[in-house]
Design a protein around this motif. Structure first.
Motif, PDB file in Angstrom:
ATOM      1  N   TYR A  83       7.385  -0.816   9.211  1.00 28.15           N
ATOM      2  CA  TYR A  83       5.942  -0.862   8.996  1.00 28.15           C
ATOM      3  C   TYR A  83       5.210  -0.757  10.334  1.00 28.15           C
ATOM      4  CZ  TYR A  83       5.353  -2.313   4.066  1.00 28.15           C
ATOM      5  OH  TYR A  83       5.285  -2.374   2.698  1.00 28.15           O
ATOM      6  N   GLN A  84       4.083  -0.055  10.332  1.00 26.02           N
ATOM      7  CA  GLN A  84       3.293   0.092  11.548  1.00 26.02           C
ATOM      8  C   GLN A  84       2.060  -0.802  11.499  1.00 26.02           C
ATOM      9  OE1 GLN A  84       3.618   3.891  13.618  1.00 26.02           O
ATOM     10  NE2 GLN A  84       3.656   4.820  11.606  1.00 26.02           N
ATOM     11  N   GLU A 111       2.616  -4.481  -0.692  1.00 21.59           N
ATOM     12  CA  GLU A 111       1.989  -3.200  -1.046  1.00 21.59           C
ATOM     13  C   GLU A 111       0.915  -3.372  -2.125  1.00 21.59           C
ATOM     14  OE1 GLU A 111       2.541   0.173  -0.131  1.00 21.59           O
ATOM     15  OE2 GLU A 111       3.582  -0.584   1.631  1.00 21.59           O
ATOM     16  N   GLY A 112       1.261  -4.089  -3.175  1.00 25.79           N
ATOM     17  CA  GLY A 112       0.332  -4.252  -4.283  1.00 25.79           C
ATOM     18  C   GLY A 112      -0.906  -5.031  -3.902  1.00 25.79           C
ATOM     19  N   LEU A 118      -2.977  -5.427  10.151  1.00 24.92           N
ATOM     20  CA  LEU A 118      -2.157  -5.289   8.951  1.00 24.92           C
ATOM     21  C   LEU A 118      -1.100  -4.223   9.153  1.00 24.92           C
ATOM     22  CD1 LEU A 118      -3.990  -3.176   6.247  1.00 24.92           C
ATOM     23  CD2 LEU A 118      -4.982  -3.536   8.509  1.00 24.92           C
ATOM     24  N   MET A 119      -0.072  -4.273   8.292  1.00 28.95           N
ATOM     25  CA  MET A 119       0.932  -3.221   8.272  1.00 28.95           C
ATOM     26  C   MET A 119       0.394  -2.103   7.386  1.00 28.95           C
ATOM     27  SD  MET A 119       2.905  -5.186   9.967  1.00 28.95           S
ATOM     28  CE  MET A 119       2.276  -6.829  10.297  1.00 28.95           C
ATOM     29  N   ILE A 120       0.441  -0.876   7.858  1.00 38.75           N
ATOM     30  CA  ILE A 120      -0.111   0.233   7.083  1.00 38.75           C
ATOM     31  C   ILE A 120       0.670   0.405   5.782  1.00 38.75           C
ATOM     32  CG2 ILE A 120      -0.547   2.712   7.009  1.00 38.75           C
ATOM     33  CD1 ILE A 120      -0.967   2.685   9.999  1.00 38.75           C
ATOM     34  N   PRO A 121       0.026   0.244   4.630  1.00 40.21           N
ATOM     35  CA  PRO A 121       0.734   0.379   3.355  1.00 40.21           C
ATOM     36  C   PRO A 121       1.124   1.832   3.086  1.00 40.21           C
ATOM     37  CG  PRO A 121      -1.349  -0.810   3.103  1.00 40.21           C
ATOM     38  CD  PRO A 121      -1.376  -0.147   4.437  1.00 40.21           C
ATOM     39  N   ALA A 122       2.227   2.022   2.392  1.00 39.13           N
ATOM     40  CA  ALA A 122       2.711   3.372   2.095  1.00 39.13           C
ATOM     41  C   ALA A 122       1.748   4.133   1.181  1.00 39.13           C
ATOM     42  CB  ALA A 122       4.098   3.308   1.442  1.00 39.13           C
ATOM     43  N   VAL A 123       0.926   3.410   0.410  1.00 37.24           N
ATOM     44  CA  VAL A 123       0.032   4.061  -0.546  1.00 37.24           C
ATOM     45  C   VAL A 123      -1.089   4.834   0.145  1.00 37.24           C
ATOM     46  CG1 VAL A 123      -1.529   2.099  -0.800  1.00 37.24           C
ATOM     47  CG2 VAL A 123      -1.219   3.680  -2.709  1.00 37.24           C
ATOM     48  N   ALA A 169       8.626  -0.182  -0.228  1.00 35.34           N
ATOM     49  CA  ALA A 169       7.222   0.166  -0.023  1.00 35.34           C
ATOM     50  C   ALA A 169       6.963   1.624  -0.340  1.00 35.34           C
ATOM     51  CB  ALA A 169       6.812  -0.132   1.416  1.00 35.34           C
ATOM     52  N   LEU A 170       7.874   2.494   0.086  1.00 35.84           N
ATOM     53  CA  LEU A 170       7.706   3.913  -0.187  1.00 35.84           C
ATOM     54  C   LEU A 170       7.713   4.193  -1.682  1.00 35.84           C
ATOM     55  CD1 LEU A 170       9.979   5.388   2.617  1.00 35.84           C
ATOM     56  CD2 LEU A 170       7.508   5.659   2.416  1.00 35.84           C
TER      57      LEU A 170
END
Length: 437
Positions: free
Chosen positions: A318-319, A85-86, A101-106, A8-9
């Motif tokens: 993931y948060q 992520e996408g 939702l899980m906070i996306p790295a973007v 994800a990062l």
């Protein structure tokens, strides 16, 4: 940090270039307050998750059924996304990106209030939970990880014992000597790089904080040179280089295979890999399938001590967060609180609980017995570190520079270690200055 988080990062850094405008992000500052009466909470919520395996095998439905015993008027639906992520990055250009939702790295940390509802203040939540710094913006917390992970060497205890090693090494030099003993007294590959799969090499960044036993390690990345003499990343990268240089790895790193490495470690054909606590359950499952003893799989801290004590940093997965546009914020908040506090998800994954007063999982009992100090890093400057990393193009959360380091050590690339690490430090320092850090 597990494999999905690492990927994800890397994806997040790449997606930054295309931007996530978040056209629907207009409810800045909204709160998702904890409900007072479970019987009054109602609505249908959608939970976006990267755990497609748990959606497909029915595990998430079982969690929802347990949740409904406390919140009977809430219906929980799950949307498992393979390309998490996408897919979520695209959805977040609208207001429709689930309720939880899980906070996306973007998503940059400073933008969390645009997209997520606050769960409360850091001052309040940090008394009970780990990892609050990672999602705090101006004193408010916008996400909560349901599990934590701890870095370390996954190793086959049977192989190490057969080599005559009974105690964990306390210095990099001792660690190298132990790998040499494994090579001399067994047929096992002393250390497996997972070079070809690439992402496992990013795990080495998690030595930061563990080497110097420093809760301010992230801040030091933002304010200094990570490869200065004695700095944690320099110590870790030097050890990786020296392992490879001494011929203590697989014959050809370009042919490694992550999935195949798990049964090989379980069978004692591989002795050691730097990963983390998240990998133990996978290795133990591989041992069961291979007919070997899962108890042979061990976890040891990085070989460095501060005043005679090993240290290991903790980090979140993931948060979970509440969509700032959700029409059922109370129900979404109830799910996050229940899933974090009551679901047993951390225990099921043999993971570190985010609850500060929770006992350590069984896999970390050896750490507890050896007095390993677990450190919750101050992540106040985590966003700044990522900005410097992106600007410098070093990529401490990407595999590229460590692949170059391995190639350097095995003679597939010209140059010396000192010049290589100095070059990384110069790029980092220049980026810091350009950003005004």
């Amino acid at each position: 940090m597990n494999r999905r988080t690492v990927l994800a990062l890397a994806v997040g850094a790449a997606l930054l270039a295309s931007g996530c405008t978040g056209t629907g992000g207009t409810s800045k500052g909204a709160d998702a307050k904890a409900p007072d009466d479970p019987a009054e909470v109602q609505g249908t919520i959608t939970v976006l998750t990267h755990r497609t395996d748990l959606v497909q095998d029915g595990t998430m439905k079982k969690y929802a059924a347990e949740f409904n015993k406390t919140y009977p008027k809430v219906k929980v639906e799950f949307d498992g996304l393979t390309d998490y992520e996408g897919e979520v990055k695209i959805r977040m250009n609208t207001e429709n990106y689930g309720d939880v939702l899980m906070i996306p790295a973007v998503i940059e940390k400073k933008d969390y209030p645009k997209f997520f509802a606050s769960l409360g203040t850091r001052a309040e939540r940090s008394k009970k939970y780990r990892f609050t710094d990672y999602s705090t913006v101006q004193g408010k917390v916008y996400g909560q990880s349901p599990i934590g992970v701890v870095p370390g060497f996954i190793y086959n205890k049977k192989v190490w014992k057969a080599a005559g090693i009974t105690d964990w090494p306390t210095t990099p030099a001792e660690f190298l000597d132990d790998l040499k003993a494994v090579k001399a007294k067994s047929d096992a590959v002393p250390y497996y790089t997972n070079f070809k799969d690439m992402w496992p090499l990013t795990q080495w960044t998690n030595v930061n904080g563990s080497v110097g036993c420093d809760t301010q390690a992230t801040t030091r990345l933002a304010e200094g040179n990570p490869w200065a003499e004695g700095a944690d990343l320099r110590v870790g990268d030097t050890l990786l280089h020296d392992i490879v240089r001494a011929g203590l790895i697989e014959k050809d790193p370009t042919t490694t295979n992550w999935e195949a490495s798990k049964p090989r470690l379980a069978k004692g054909r591989i002795a050691t890999m730097w990963l983390g606590s998240w990998a133990i359950v996978q290795m133990q499952d591989a041992a069961k399938q291979a007919g070997t003893d899962p108890a042979d799989i061990g976890l040891m801290p990085f070989p460095a001590q501060e005043n005679g004590t090993f240290c290991a940093v903790t980090s979140p997965d993931y948060q979970q967060a509440v969509n700032v546009h959700s029409e059922h914020k109370a129900a979404a908040r109830a799910w996050i609180d229940w899933f974090t506090d009551k679901s047993g998800y951390a225990d099921a994954n043999l993971a570190l609980s985010p609850l500060k007063d929770a006992p350590l999982p069984a896999i970390l009992k050896p750490y507890e017995e050896a007095g390993v100090k677990l450190l919750d890093l101050d992540d106040a400057k985590g966003a700044e570190v990522k900005s410097i990393d992106n600007q410098s193009e070093v990529g401490i959360y990407k595999p590229d520079y460590r692949q170059e380091l391995v190639d350097l050590a095995r003679g597939a690339r010209k140059g010396g270690l000192d010049d290589f690490l100095t070059g990384l430090g110069e790029k980092w320092t220049e980026a810091r200055k350009n950003l005004g850090s």
